[in-house]
Design a protein around this motif. Structure first.
Motif, PDB file in Angstrom:
ATOM      1  N   TYR A   8      39.136  49.775  39.999  1.00  0.00           N
ATOM      2  CA  TYR A   8      38.587  48.876  38.979  1.00  0.00           C
ATOM      3  C   TYR A   8      39.320  49.131  37.670  1.00  0.00           C
ATOM      4  N   ASP A   9      39.829  48.057  37.080  1.00  0.00           N
ATOM      5  CA  ASP A   9      40.499  48.142  35.788  1.00  0.00           C
ATOM      6  C   ASP A   9      39.914  47.038  34.913  1.00  0.00           C
ATOM      7  N   GLY A  10      39.032  47.427  34.026  1.00  0.00           N
ATOM      8  CA  GLY A  10      38.393  46.441  33.165  1.00  0.00           C
ATOM      9  C   GLY A  10      37.362  47.090  32.271  1.00  0.00           C
ATOM     10  N   GLU A  46      41.120  41.054  32.707  1.00  0.00           N
ATOM     11  CA  GLU A  46      41.843  40.918  31.449  1.00  0.00           C
ATOM     12  C   GLU A  46      41.023  40.004  30.559  1.00  0.00           C
ATOM     13  N   ALA A  47      41.523  39.634  29.424  1.00  0.00           N
ATOM     14  CA  ALA A  47      40.777  38.890  28.418  1.00  0.00           C
ATOM     15  C   ALA A  47      39.992  37.708  28.974  1.00  0.00           C
ATOM     16  N   ASP A  48      40.619  36.867  29.764  1.00  0.00           N
ATOM     17  CA  ASP A  48      39.950  35.644  30.212  1.00  0.00           C
ATOM     18  C   ASP A  48      39.975  35.456  31.724  1.00  0.00           C
ATOM     19  N   ARG A  49      40.241  36.540  32.467  1.00  0.00           N
ATOM     20  CA  ARG A  49      40.359  36.381  33.911  1.00  0.00           C
ATOM     21  C   ARG A  49      40.034  37.677  34.651  1.00  0.00           C
ATOM     22  N   GLU A  82      33.624  32.702  29.685  1.00  0.00           N
ATOM     23  CA  GLU A  82      35.049  32.586  29.344  1.00  0.00           C
ATOM     24  C   GLU A  82      35.971  33.331  30.314  1.00  0.00           C
ATOM     25  N   ILE A  83      35.393  34.072  31.250  1.00  0.00           N
ATOM     26  CA  ILE A  83      36.200  34.809  32.221  1.00  0.00           C
ATOM     27  C   ILE A  83      36.234  34.043  33.535  1.00  0.00           C
TER      28      ILE A  83
END
Length: 110
Positions: A8-10, A46-49, A82-83
């Motif tokens: 997991y990277d977030g 990431e920011a939006d995904r 927004e993601i």
């Protein structure tokens, strides 16, 4: 909740909701969730995904589309609007039973 893990990277505040969402996705062929089976190869946000790397136990899995769609739907329920969700079906490394959680092994009597 599953005792299995995946990379997991977030944002840390999304780890638990994402894991819970994926744990609600059941492979109808084996009646276990995709986290316990070890089908989740990784999540990156990431920011939006959100990028989900997912595999199947076999390339001939007849319910792959159902699992992919269910995973995306469950993630969309817990993520901020927004993601967006992007699911990548991968085949390397190949899935093996060693990826299953202890809970899944007990269920399957392995």
């Amino acid at each position: 909740m599953s005792d299995a893990s995946f990379p997991y990277d977030g944002p840390e505040d999304l780890r638990q909701p994402v894991t819970a969402a994926l744990s609600r996705v059941v492979d109808p062929e084996v009646a276990l969730n995709i986290v316990d089976i070890g089908l989740v190869y990784g999540v990156r946000i990431e920011a939006d995904r959100l990028e989900l790397r997912l595999t199947m136990t076999s390339a001939a899995c007849p319910v792959a589309d159902v699992i992919v769609d269910d995973a995306a739907a469950e993630l969309e329920r817990v993520l901020p609007a927004e993601i967006g969700v992007e699911v990548e079906l991968v085949w390397e490394p190949a899935w093996t039973p060693e990826r299953m959680s202890e809970r899944a092994r007990r269920f399957m009597r392995w």
